[in-house]
Design a protein around this motif. Structure first.
Motif, mmCIF file in Angstrom:
data_model
loop_
_atom_site.group_PDB
_atom_site.id
_atom_site.type_symbol
_atom_site.label_atom_id
_atom_site.label_comp_id
_atom_site.label_asym_id
_atom_site.label_seq_id
_atom_site.Cartn_x
_atom_site.Cartn_y
_atom_site.Cartn_z
ATOM 1 N N LEU B 11 0.794 -1.046 -0.046
ATOM 2 C CA LEU B 11 -0.124 0.253 0.148
ATOM 3 C C LEU B 11 0.700 1.299 0.278
ATOM 4 O O LEU B 11 0.350 2.135 -0.714
ATOM 5 C CB LEU B 11 -0.982 0.282 1.147
ATOM 6 N N SER B 15 1.204 3.892 -2.794
ATOM 7 C CA SER B 15 0.961 5.924 -2.515
ATOM 8 C C SER B 15 1.847 6.455 -3.292
ATOM 9 O O SER B 15 1.588 7.255 -3.153
ATOM 10 C CB SER B 15 1.604 6.335 -0.955
ATOM 11 N N ASP B 18 1.112 4.200 -9.611
ATOM 12 C CA ASP B 18 0.387 3.217 -9.691
ATOM 13 C C ASP B 18 1.654 2.230 -9.952
ATOM 14 O O ASP B 18 2.554 2.497 -10.610
ATOM 15 C CB ASP B 18 -0.430 3.062 -11.084
ATOM 16 N N LEU B 55 -9.177 -2.363 -1.909
ATOM 17 C CA LEU B 55 -7.600 -1.369 -1.282
ATOM 18 C C LEU B 55 -7.468 -1.157 -2.417
ATOM 19 O O LEU B 55 -6.398 0.448 -2.231
ATOM 20 C CB LEU B 55 -6.980 -1.885 -0.263
ATOM 21 N N ILE B 56 -7.089 -2.096 -3.566
ATOM 22 C CA ILE B 56 -6.222 -1.494 -4.399
ATOM 23 C C ILE B 56 -7.317 -1.887 -5.510
ATOM 24 O O ILE B 56 -8.318 -2.695 -5.371
ATOM 25 C CB ILE B 56 -4.766 -2.270 -4.451
ATOM 26 N N ARG B 73 -3.470 0.410 -8.292
ATOM 27 C CA ARG B 73 -3.616 2.292 -7.797
ATOM 28 C C ARG B 73 -4.606 2.066 -6.747
ATOM 29 O O ARG B 73 -5.376 0.843 -5.920
ATOM 30 C CB ARG B 73 -4.363 2.580 -8.650
ATOM 31 N N LEU B 74 -3.342 2.310 -5.557
ATOM 32 C CA LEU B 74 -4.736 2.741 -4.389
ATOM 33 C C LEU B 74 -5.632 3.399 -4.083
ATOM 34 O O LEU B 74 -5.919 4.436 -4.773
ATOM 35 C CB LEU B 74 -3.697 4.190 -3.236
ATOM 36 N N GLY B 78 -7.830 2.051 0.456
ATOM 37 C CA GLY B 78 -6.245 1.952 0.730
ATOM 38 C C GLY B 78 -5.465 2.608 1.449
ATOM 39 O O GLY B 78 -4.812 2.522 2.107
ATOM 40 N N LYS B 79 -6.250 4.292 1.432
ATOM 41 C CA LYS B 79 -5.113 5.337 1.244
ATOM 42 C C LYS B 79 -5.114 5.023 2.995
ATOM 43 O O LYS B 79 -4.092 5.521 3.890
ATOM 44 C CB LYS B 79 -5.467 6.309 0.533
ATOM 45 N N LEU B 82 -3.799 3.052 4.996
ATOM 46 C CA LEU B 82 -2.196 2.854 5.432
ATOM 47 C C LEU B 82 -1.580 3.893 6.485
ATOM 48 O O LEU B 82 -1.290 3.737 6.964
ATOM 49 C CB LEU B 82 -1.835 3.641 4.106
#
Lengths: 186, 186
Positions: B11, B15, B18, B55-56, B73-74, B78-79, B82
């Motif tokens: 993750l 961030s 990608d 999450l992605i 991609r997050l 997901g962000k 993290l």
DNA sequence: CTTACCATGTAAGCTGTTACATGATTGT
DNA sequence: ACAATCATGTAACAGCTTACATGGTAAG
């Protein structure tokens, strides 16, 4: 195939004296645990494996009336296996994993005040560990000069000095890095 | 339950930008691989897990005519995951395993000339690593003062300085210890 | 054409952690 | 009585490595 490091760590510990699985578990909570460790659940399984490979032998010692301690002793085969393993140079270095530094790599996503808290937490843990290691050193070696240390204690000496060196370097780096964090606007 | 560190490492990497599984595998061969790493076989599995956990997200990018790169991609979830993980202080320190030091603990069973060979081998590997890390530092940061480093590069700066500090300390200790070995009769 | 690198995936097996499970001994 | 420590073991699961398996692309 794995590298069977626990196998050889146990053989090494048994080369000093006969031990039970419980004793070995305890050893990994002492200084050598700074560089290798295992839980009792894994140790008991490994001991059975070593027994079936004839690298160790087993006998029973009683603790009180009913409590059995299963003691293990290196066989000559086990000693040979240990000695062979010890002299093989390691060609590569494993990744020395460190979650704190991993997190720091993503510092961009951590609020500044939280960064400082993370640093302080790490500083406290590492400082405590360093103090503990220095105390151990004092107790065992005192002011003794390295050239006068008993051959039986030399391994212990190197493990302790390495652990101390590692933590000193870590703490120093933490201090320097926290200074940078505090001075920066970001 | 495990601590799902690889999950969060991925993750974190995503961030920044990608990436494909192959890209992530490559990242672990760079500086951050000094503090965490994983093989491609594990990474591809983890990516599927992260995808199923939302999450992605995934999209396809073509490399030439037929070669598909699965890009990840997050997601905002997901962000969030993290960011939450990053601020949790770690209460305990994992054993930082080191087979060389483990072997040294059993030095009693290693012939003196073999001890010297082991030390020299370790010295060569560690020195090479240190030289590589210093070169990386020069290339990226040159003579730049830490307070002037771009916020985007700060994580990179800390990881590199920590790795350099670790190896410097290791090499120094190796030199000191080898001196002791050479002077001793045992 | 051939080598190095790009790119993804699965299977088998070993390593390691957490939780479950039981009982004895020692000191207060 | 109670707690801490001694003492051993198994089960389930998670983490990680090695090997197997396949095919595309780019450069010399």
């Amino acid at each position: 195939m794995g590298k069977r490091i626990l196998k050889h760590a146990i053989l090494g510990l048994l080369s000093k004296k006969d031990m039970s699985g419980y004793d070995i578990t305890g050893e990994f909570k002492e200084e050598i645990g700074q560089f290798w460790s295992a839980k009792h659940s894994q140790i008991y399984i490994e001991l059975k494996k070593l027994l079936s490979e004839n690298l160790i032998s087993q006998y029973i010692e009683m603790s009180g009336e009913k409590l059995e301690r299963k003691m293990y002793r290196l066989t000559s085969e086990g000693k040979k296996e240990l000695e062979q393993w010890l002299v093989v140079p390691d060609e590569t270095i494993e990744t020395e994993k460190d979650v704190f530094i991993l997190k720091l790599y993503f510092i961009k996503h951590i609020p500044k005040d939280k960064v400082e808290a993370l640093f302080r937490n790490q500083f406290n843990i590492r400082s405590a560990k360093l103090a503990y290691l220095r105390e151990q050193y004092q107790q065992i070696f005192g002011e003794q000069h390295p050239l006068e240390i008993d051959a039986d204690q030399l391994g212990h000496y190197f493990v302790l000095t390495k652990a101390i060196s590692r933590e000193e370097s870590y703490v120093k780096w933490l201090e320097q890095s926290l200074e940078i964090i505090k001075k920066r606007e970001y």
